[in-house]
Scaffold this motif. Sequence first.
Motif, PDB file in Angstrom:
ATOM      1  N   GLY A 185     -38.304 -22.778 -27.007  1.00 42.93           N
ATOM      2  CA  GLY A 185     -39.346 -23.037 -26.023  1.00 42.93           C
ATOM      3  C   GLY A 185     -38.965 -24.233 -25.176  1.00 42.93           C
ATOM      4  O   GLY A 185     -38.025 -24.961 -25.497  1.00 42.93           O
ATOM      5  N   GLY A 186     -39.725 -24.455 -24.109  1.00 41.98           N
ATOM      6  CA  GLY A 186     -39.398 -25.541 -23.186  1.00 41.98           C
ATOM      7  C   GLY A 186     -39.836 -26.914 -23.661  1.00 41.98           C
ATOM      8  O   GLY A 186     -39.516 -27.919 -23.018  1.00 41.98           O
TER       9      GLY A 186
ATOM     10  N   PHE B 240     -27.464 -23.681 -23.765  1.00 42.34           N
ATOM     11  CA  PHE B 240     -27.853 -23.145 -25.071  1.00 42.34           C
ATOM     12  C   PHE B 240     -29.313 -22.738 -24.945  1.00 42.34           C
ATOM     13  O   PHE B 240     -29.999 -23.154 -24.007  1.00 42.34           O
TER      14      PHE B 240
ATOM     15  N   LEU C 176     -39.001 -25.797 -17.224  1.00 39.33           N
ATOM     16  CA  LEU C 176     -37.826 -25.881 -18.074  1.00 39.33           C
ATOM     17  C   LEU C 176     -37.296 -24.466 -18.236  1.00 39.33           C
ATOM     18  O   LEU C 176     -38.056 -23.554 -18.591  1.00 39.33           O
ATOM     19  N   ALA C 177     -36.027 -24.267 -17.954  1.00 38.37           N
ATOM     20  CA  ALA C 177     -35.474 -22.915 -17.923  1.00 38.37           C
ATOM     21  C   ALA C 177     -33.988 -22.933 -18.218  1.00 38.37           C
ATOM     22  O   ALA C 177     -33.279 -23.851 -17.772  1.00 38.37           O
ATOM     23  N   THR C 178     -33.519 -21.940 -18.944  1.00 37.28           N
ATOM     24  CA  THR C 178     -32.079 -21.867 -19.246  1.00 37.28           C
ATOM     25  C   THR C 178     -31.257 -21.776 -17.959  1.00 37.28           C
ATOM     26  O   THR C 178     -30.145 -22.286 -17.896  1.00 37.28           O
TER      27      THR C 178
ATOM     28  N   TYR D  36     -41.179 -17.487 -25.758  1.00 32.85           N
ATOM     29  CA  TYR D  36     -40.863 -16.058 -25.894  1.00 32.85           C
ATOM     30  C   TYR D  36     -39.637 -15.693 -25.051  1.00 32.85           C
ATOM     31  O   TYR D  36     -38.679 -16.437 -25.003  1.00 32.85           O
ATOM     32  N   GLU D  37     -39.707 -14.566 -24.319  1.00 32.55           N
ATOM     33  CA  GLU D  37     -38.558 -14.168 -23.490  1.00 32.55           C
ATOM     34  C   GLU D  37     -38.478 -14.974 -22.196  1.00 32.55           C
ATOM     35  O   GLU D  37     -37.478 -14.947 -21.493  1.00 32.55           O
TER      36      GLU D  37
ATOM     37  N   VAL E  61     -35.251 -26.626 -14.386  1.00 30.92           N
ATOM     38  CA  VAL E  61     -34.381 -27.632 -15.000  1.00 30.92           C
ATOM     39  C   VAL E  61     -33.878 -27.123 -16.340  1.00 30.92           C
ATOM     40  O   VAL E  61     -34.666 -26.674 -17.175  1.00 30.92           O
ATOM     41  N   SER E  62     -32.572 -27.214 -16.537  1.00 30.83           N
ATOM     42  CA  SER E  62     -31.976 -26.862 -17.831  1.00 30.83           C
ATOM     43  C   SER E  62     -31.464 -28.130 -18.500  1.00 30.83           C
ATOM     44  O   SER E  62     -30.983 -29.044 -17.826  1.00 30.83           O
ATOM     45  N   ILE E  63     -31.550 -28.202 -19.827  1.00 31.32           N
ATOM     46  CA  ILE E  63     -30.957 -29.364 -20.505  1.00 31.32           C
ATOM     47  C   ILE E  63     -29.632 -28.996 -21.175  1.00 31.32           C
ATOM     48  O   ILE E  63     -29.086 -29.796 -21.930  1.00 31.32           O
ATOM     49  N   GLY E  64     -29.099 -27.823 -20.894  1.00 33.83           N
ATOM     50  CA  GLY E  64     -27.786 -27.495 -21.427  1.00 33.83           C
ATOM     51  C   GLY E  64     -27.600 -26.000 -21.594  1.00 33.83           C
ATOM     52  O   GLY E  64     -28.548 -25.226 -21.536  1.00 33.83           O
TER      53      GLY E  64
ATOM     54  N   LEU F  17     -33.083 -22.716 -26.370  1.00 39.00           N
ATOM     55  CA  LEU F  17     -34.115 -23.253 -27.258  1.00 39.00           C
ATOM     56  C   LEU F  17     -35.206 -22.205 -27.422  1.00 39.00           C
ATOM     57  O   LEU F  17     -35.316 -21.272 -26.625  1.00 39.00           O
TER      58      LEU F  17
ATOM     59  N   GLY G 200     -41.675 -22.841 -21.004  1.00 40.97           N
ATOM     60  CA  GLY G 200     -41.672 -21.416 -21.313  1.00 40.97           C
ATOM     61  C   GLY G 200     -41.647 -21.188 -22.818  1.00 40.97           C
ATOM     62  O   GLY G 200     -41.404 -22.104 -23.603  1.00 40.97           O
TER      63      GLY G 200
END
Length: 273
Positions: free
Chosen positions: A145-146, A141, A91-93, A120-121, A136-139, A143, A118
């Motif tokens: 954490g993942g 913005f 899960l990643a921005t 922290y940074e 995969v990003s869910i949008g 969060l 993920g």
Amino acid sequence: MRFDVVTLFPEMFAAVTDHGITRRARELGLWQFAAWNPRDFTSDRHRTVDDRPFGGGPGMVLMAEPLAAAVDAARAAQSQAGFASGLVLALATGGRPLADARVRAWAAEGRPLVLVCGRYEGIDQRFLDACIDEEVSIGDFVLSGGELAAMAVIDAVVRQLPGALKFESTADESFADGLLDAPHYTRPENWRERAVPAALLSGHHAQIERWRREQALAQTAERRPDLVVVARASGRLDDSDEKFLRRLAQGAGGGKPPAILNPSSAAATASSA
Ligand SMILES: C[S@@+](CC[C@H](N)C(=O)[O-])C[C@H]1O[C@@H](n2cnc3c(N)ncnc32)[C@H](O)[C@@H]1O
């Protein structure tokens, strides 16, 4: 189907394992869940999973090795349980935006998924390069954490598994046929001087279906004209849909016609190209 989640906060996943549709589906044996905490794959006394970023800057970065060891353990467990080789997702921005088609594809394939969360940074890039099939990003913005993103993936995929929904069907939900869902109403018939649309009270099945289709078209054209472009290009709109959209564009639906319906708009031009 099986989900293995690599997370520093396994207890958060009670939200999907212990509640609602996903809980029922799990009790029916439609999906299995296991969590793997990277702290269990450390060798120092403090069970360290993060460190300061090379090059300086704020925050901490998740280290590659505990994550890689946790992923290896998850994949070995999947294989021991008799599952075919699956996908490892982070899960990643910056990941590929999650969309209905991919959710349905994962559910249909039924391959196990490892979801890496993920914190922290973020995560050491070398782990992502070496161990991850897809981000995969869910949008758009950020969060903290993942975990919430991983739960969104699990929930969306599980409700597509055959037998997961007791009453509803996913076939007439938003995105299934490329459009948004039609609006829904329930009792009472009149609420604060707002009446239920007459078509829904007619008892006439074909009329109700047509009303729902037109409402779905109108809502999609107004809120997500990009979806209308794709639905048209992929042949999902029939003649009566197109006729309704033309009437809507001419103002028959009341209010300002959405941009997509204006024949001279860029989107309309793109759709006919
Ligand atoms: C605080 S975020 C890191 C943000 C990162 N430094 C950035 O600016 O893009 C910590 C973790 O949350 C998860 N995350 C945050 N937003 C997300 C999103 N929109 N979709 C998927 N995962 C997300 C990722 O796993 C990420 O590594």
